[in-house]
Design a protein around this motif. Sequence first.
Motif, PDB file in Angstrom:
ATOM      1  N   HIS A 112      40.927 -23.883  58.710  1.00  0.00           N
ATOM      2  CA  HIS A 112      40.870 -22.923  58.012  1.00  0.00           C
ATOM      3  C   HIS A 112      40.792 -21.757  59.136  1.00  0.00           C
ATOM      4  O   HIS A 112      41.062 -21.872  60.246  1.00  0.00           O
ATOM      5  N   CYS A 113      40.871 -20.584  58.635  1.00  0.00           N
ATOM      6  CA  CYS A 113      40.832 -19.059  59.495  1.00  0.00           C
ATOM      7  C   CYS A 113      39.679 -18.555  59.261  1.00  0.00           C
ATOM      8  O   CYS A 113      39.123 -18.512  58.240  1.00  0.00           O
ATOM      9  N   SER A 114      39.489 -17.620  60.154  1.00  0.00           N
ATOM     10  CA  SER A 114      38.226 -17.028  60.149  1.00  0.00           C
ATOM     11  C   SER A 114      38.205 -15.873  59.145  1.00  0.00           C
ATOM     12  O   SER A 114      39.223 -15.321  58.961  1.00  0.00           O
ATOM     13  N   SER A 115      37.249 -15.619  58.389  1.00  0.00           N
ATOM     14  CA  SER A 115      37.325 -14.423  57.366  1.00  0.00           C
ATOM     15  C   SER A 115      37.174 -12.920  58.193  1.00  0.00           C
ATOM     16  O   SER A 115      37.428 -12.226  57.619  1.00  0.00           O
ATOM     17  N   ALA A 116      36.970 -13.140  59.421  1.00  0.00           N
ATOM     18  CA  ALA A 116      36.892 -11.630  60.416  1.00  0.00           C
ATOM     19  C   ALA A 116      38.363 -11.553  60.922  1.00  0.00           C
ATOM     20  O   ALA A 116      38.429 -10.372  61.485  1.00  0.00           O
TER      21      ALA A 116
END
Length: 196
Positions: A112-116
């Motif tokens: 996954h990748c960060s939503s930030a």
Amino acid sequence: MSIERNRLLSLVEFVQQSARLRRKPAARVNEHGLFALHEHQMQGLPGIRVNVNGAESEDEIWLAVKRLHEMKPPDITSTVLRPWLQMTQSPNEEPRLREATDGTNLIAAGTHCSSATPPEQGKPTIDPEATVILSDYDNAEQVRDQFTTYIETRWRPWAEEEKLRRKTIRLYSQLFTLKQQLEGSIVEAQLELVRA
């Protein structure tokens, strides 16, 4: 100075021999409290050779124990499985799947990748602080399948070999302690600390 030293050493030797004479000698191997090892107990252990007699040596070697070291469990190569696996270093305790993990672990594994941050192509975004329950996770079935594959093909073969390896390591340690005691390098108080 050397006369006093020699007398002291002789006195210590006399006291040790006197203490040994007070003990009742062991009539059977299983009564011997110091160390006992039967051949069947070491069969199949790695790093152990029995009746090692070579042409280059005049000494008769009836037991050779190689000094082995513990091996760590096999690496988890699956990025999908890594954040969900709870590992131990013991071959007697199988790894388990975590019931939950957080977004930081999924981001660190690369699934996954960060939503930030700006989204990466092909990776879903997740809040690093979010808690993800395995039963609610989209790839839960894939995680369980890879867990089963890891346990059966990598972890169990390692664990079986490592159990034998650790028996050899314990045997080596026991023999080393026995050698030191027979040479007089260990006093009774130190032996009690080793046994505890």
